[in-house]
Write a protein that holds these residues in place. Structure first.
Motif, short mmCIF file in Angstrom:
data_model
loop_
_atom_site.label_atom_id
_atom_site.label_comp_id
_atom_site.label_asym_id
_atom_site.label_seq_id
_atom_site.Cartn_x
_atom_site.Cartn_y
_atom_site.Cartn_z
N ASP A 217 38.07 63.07 63.29
CA ASP A 217 37.81 61.81 63.92
C ASP A 217 36.56 61.23 63.57
N ALA A 218 35.96 61.39 62.45
CA ALA A 218 34.77 60.88 62.01
C ALA A 218 35.06 59.97 60.67
N VAL A 219 34.56 58.69 60.34
CA VAL A 219 34.30 58.04 59.30
C VAL A 219 33.72 58.69 58.16
N PRO A 220 34.50 59.28 56.97
CA PRO A 220 33.73 59.87 55.88
C PRO A 220 32.54 59.00 55.47
N PHE A 221 32.86 57.78 54.93
CA PHE A 221 32.13 56.80 54.38
C PHE A 221 32.07 55.66 55.20
N GLU A 222 30.92 55.30 55.78
CA GLU A 222 30.73 53.83 56.64
C GLU A 222 30.19 52.68 55.77
N THR A 223 30.95 51.55 55.63
CA THR A 223 30.19 50.87 54.67
C THR A 223 29.48 49.62 55.70
N GLY A 224 29.81 49.47 56.74
CA GLY A 224 29.20 48.44 57.51
C GLY A 224 30.03 46.97 57.06
N LEU A 225 29.51 45.84 57.14
CA LEU A 225 30.18 44.72 56.70
C LEU A 225 30.64 44.49 55.25
N ALA A 226 31.66 45.15 54.85
CA ALA A 226 31.86 45.44 53.36
C ALA A 226 32.14 43.65 52.85
N LYS A 227 32.67 42.96 53.77
CA LYS A 227 32.85 41.37 53.19
C LYS A 227 31.57 41.08 52.67
N GLU A 228 30.44 41.39 53.29
CA GLU A 228 29.10 40.89 52.78
C GLU A 228 28.62 41.76 51.61
N GLY A 229 29.43 42.70 50.93
CA GLY A 229 29.14 43.56 50.24
C GLY A 229 28.22 44.78 50.56
N GLN A 230 28.38 45.07 51.75
CA GLN A 230 27.57 46.30 52.46
C GLN A 230 28.27 47.56 52.22
N GLY A 231 27.52 48.47 51.62
CA GLY A 231 28.21 49.80 51.48
C GLY A 231 28.65 49.59 50.03
N ILE A 232 29.63 48.79 49.43
CA ILE A 232 30.11 48.89 47.99
C ILE A 232 29.00 48.39 47.30
N ASP A 233 28.20 47.47 47.56
CA ASP A 233 26.94 47.30 46.60
C ASP A 233 25.96 48.31 46.32
N GLN A 234 26.07 49.14 47.29
CA GLN A 234 25.20 50.48 47.38
C GLN A 234 25.79 51.51 46.16
N LEU A 235 27.13 51.37 46.35
CA LEU A 235 27.94 52.37 45.44
C LEU A 235 27.96 51.78 43.98
N PHE A 236 27.87 50.35 43.90
CA PHE A 236 27.82 49.86 42.43
C PHE A 236 26.43 50.26 41.75
N SER A 237 25.27 50.50 42.52
CA SER A 237 24.05 50.77 42.20
C SER A 237 24.27 52.31 41.44
N SER A 238 25.10 53.05 42.29
CA SER A 238 25.13 54.57 41.81
C SER A 238 25.73 54.57 40.11
N PHE A 239 26.37 53.64 39.93
CA PHE A 239 26.91 53.66 38.42
C PHE A 239 26.14 52.92 37.47
N LYS A 240 24.99 52.33 37.83
CA LYS A 240 24.37 51.42 37.20
C LYS A 240 22.94 51.68 37.14
N GLU A 336 17.94 60.64 48.96
CA GLU A 336 17.68 59.93 47.61
C GLU A 336 18.97 58.97 47.28
N PRO A 337 18.95 58.06 46.57
CA PRO A 337 19.96 57.35 46.27
C PRO A 337 21.18 58.09 45.45
N ILE A 338 22.42 57.87 45.71
CA ILE A 338 23.27 58.58 45.18
C ILE A 338 23.40 57.95 43.50
N TYR A 339 23.48 59.06 42.57
CA TYR A 339 23.76 58.51 41.34
C TYR A 339 24.90 59.18 40.47
N LYS A 340 25.44 58.40 39.63
CA LYS A 340 26.61 59.09 38.55
C LYS A 340 25.75 60.14 37.79
N GLU A 341 26.19 61.48 37.56
CA GLU A 341 25.62 62.57 36.59
C GLU A 341 25.67 61.71 35.31
#
Length: 554
Positions: A217-240, A336-341
């Protein structure tokens, strides 16, 4: 004080550029409430010759150029009620009604611009400036004390437009790291899953899989307003590494040039990761269409396992206070910020800051008394205005009661630490009502006071800012003011590129395979090249390098 002479309004040209950015149509906006008719009187002045706030009523209209933003009712919260009653200031909000570009177009067409426009220092505000619809602020800045004192010459000079004048009053300006972007974790879910390691993108993926299985019943990963880049921009930062909010430019820094974001390895990996979370049901399935209210409901109910956005603090502080009130072991915490190994965690920035801050307020030529409005904004960015907005009205029963001998430091009361939920409610609302925030003053003041308190009495938001978010924001000052004005070819290209970007980002989120995601990005790159991407990239590269020269010669 002298008065600037404004150039004639280029309404026709401005309408053409605004219409080019807007596809929808709806009814004309209602005209803003007008101030009561009053006989002409001499402008009230202080002994220093400045406008005297509070002696006469000040009526103003305020428009936030964000489709998702609705200004809270003025006077409904303690801070704005105090400003209304003590300074006789009355503000009416004008809603974008979900479509900022269309609303701005209609206000210009109807010659019903609000007194203040608040938004990004981007092409839309620049079109108003180019059309002569914004008031230059240079003379006011020179005469009124607070912005000049707290921002300093470096920030003021960076605010100058190509014509040499200043039109924007900055919001959350600072010369030190600040910001709230990052990843937040639900305490109860994390504890019941054994408090596993959550550091890398692989850790995050495995954790979200377990959440989906154990907490359906829970949302595993909540982005907020993804249309504004919320959440998905933070995931981009994890890979760069060294990602300085590049999505806003559709380009990344590569050596001494800005190059296509669609070809960047880190961005491509992040796009595939986001699509994987989406198709496996590990993130909000309505991420692109949900409202802030819907996001808040999930957070308040403890139904989000991990939440990431550019400013999770605003809604999370209230949700944490509510959940921990029922159970001290419940609530949320930052990680702490998530990062790619393999990447350097110290170079991962889920958010950025720059010395000019987030956005800006501009006074339009529709304002009857622009000096009075500037006087209000200057007061808001000073010590008293900042304290009232961040900590509520002063008084013995408030969170602060006047200032100490220096006239700058608030004298905080015991209520500051004894009523964290009440303070959280005020500060959560301040995110929508602070329009010219003085980050340096606010952060320094609360940090110094918090350091005197026992750890258990410290403000939840300040604790996580000091320990996680402030030091994990990247300095994007070299990348400010890159977007070209719409009056030149590069600016018209930018508008086409933005349409391509928004479509590609939304489409890629629902890619059924990694190959399909990469095809979307490759197609977007090709379409951008046909639209004149190279010319635009040359322009923003030059602006970036010009910024570096200015900063290095400071």
């Amino acid at each position: 004080m002298g008065r600037a002479v404004w150039k004639p309004l280029s309404i026709g040209l401005l309408l053409i550029s605004l219409i080019a950015c807007s596809e929808a149509e709806r009814g004309q906006p209602e005209p803003p409430e007008e101030a009561p008719e009053a006989a002409a009187t001499e402008t009230p002045r202080t002994e220093d010759g400045l406008y005297a706030l509070g002696r006469d009523p000040l009526y103003m209209t305020f428009y936030a150029h964000y489709g998702y933003y609705t200004m809270p009712k003025w006077g409904a919260d303690p801070s704005s009620a105090w400003i209304r009653d003590k300074l006789n200031v009355h503000v009416k909000g004008v809603s974008a009604e979900g479509d900022g570009k269309l609303m701005l177009q209609k206000m210009v067409a109807g010659q019903q611009l609000p007194d203040v426009v608040w938004g990004e220092r981007d092409a839309d505000l620049e079109r108003l400036r180019e059309a002569g619809l914004l008031v230059p602020l240079d003379e006011y800045i020179a005469e009124y004390p607070n912005l000049r004192q707290w921002a300093g010459e470096k920030i003021i000079n960076l605010l100058r437009s190509p014509d040499g004048h200043i039109y924007y009053f900055p919001n959350y300006y600072s010369n030190k790291p600040y910001g709230n972007a990052g990843f937040v974790v639900n305490k109860r879910i994390y504890r019941e899953l054994g408090s596993p390691k959550l550091e890398t993108t692989d850790d995050l993926y495995r954790y979200l899989l377990r959440v989906k299985t154990m907490f359906p019943d829970a949302v595993p990963f909540e982005t907020g307003l993804a249309k504004e880049g919320q959440g998905i921009d933070q995931l981009f930062s994890s890979f760069k590494e060294d990602n300085f909010s590049f999505t806003r430019y559709f380009a990344v820094a590569n050596g001494e040039r800005m190059t296509s974001i669609y070809k960047d390895a880190g961005f491509r990996e992040s796009a595939m990761f986001v699509a994987k979370l989406m198709r496996e049901g590990l993130m909000s399935q309505d991420a692109l269409v949900q409202t802030e209210y819907q996001v808040s409901e999930k957070l308040m109910a403890g139904k989000a396992a991990v939440y990431a956005s550019a400013d999770p603090m605003r809604m999370i502080m209230i949700a944490d206070a509510e959940l921990s009130k029922a159970d001290p072991e419940d609530g949320y915490f930052f990680i702490e910020p998530i990062y790619k190994e393999g990447l350097d965690p110290a170079r991962i920035y889920p958010g950025t800051y720059n010395v000019l801050g987030w956005n800006a307020a501009a006074i339009t030529t529709s304002a009857n008394n622009p000096e009075a409005i500037f006087a209000l904004l200057d007061w808001m960015t000073g010590p008293e205005g900042s304290a009232v907005q961040m900590w509520g009205p002063p008084g013995e029963d408030g969170y602060w009661n006047g200032f100490k001998e220096d006239g700058i430091t608030p004298a905080f009361t015991s209520k500051y630490s004894s009523d964290p939920q009440g303070l959280a409610e005020i500060q959560a609302l301040s995110g929508d009502m602070i329009w010219v925030g003085n980050t340096g003053y606010l952060d320094k003041t609360k940090s110094e006071y918090e350091a005197t308190l026992p750890e258990e009495d410290r403000n939840w938001a300040t604790y996580w800012q000091q320990n996680i978010t402030w030091r994990s924001q990247g300095d994007a000052t070299p990348f400010i003011k890159l977007i070209p004005p719409s009056s030149i070819e590069e600016g018209r290209i930018y508008l086409k590129l933005k349409e391509i970007w928004l479509d590609a980002r939304a489409t890629a989120m629902f890619g059924r395979t990694d190959e399909e995601v990469l095809d979307v990005l490759d197609d977007a790159h090709a379409a951008s090249m046909e639209a004149g991407f190279d010319l635009y990239l040359d322009y923003i590269t030059k602006r970036w390098q010009d910024n570096l020269r200015v900063l290095n010669n400071d």
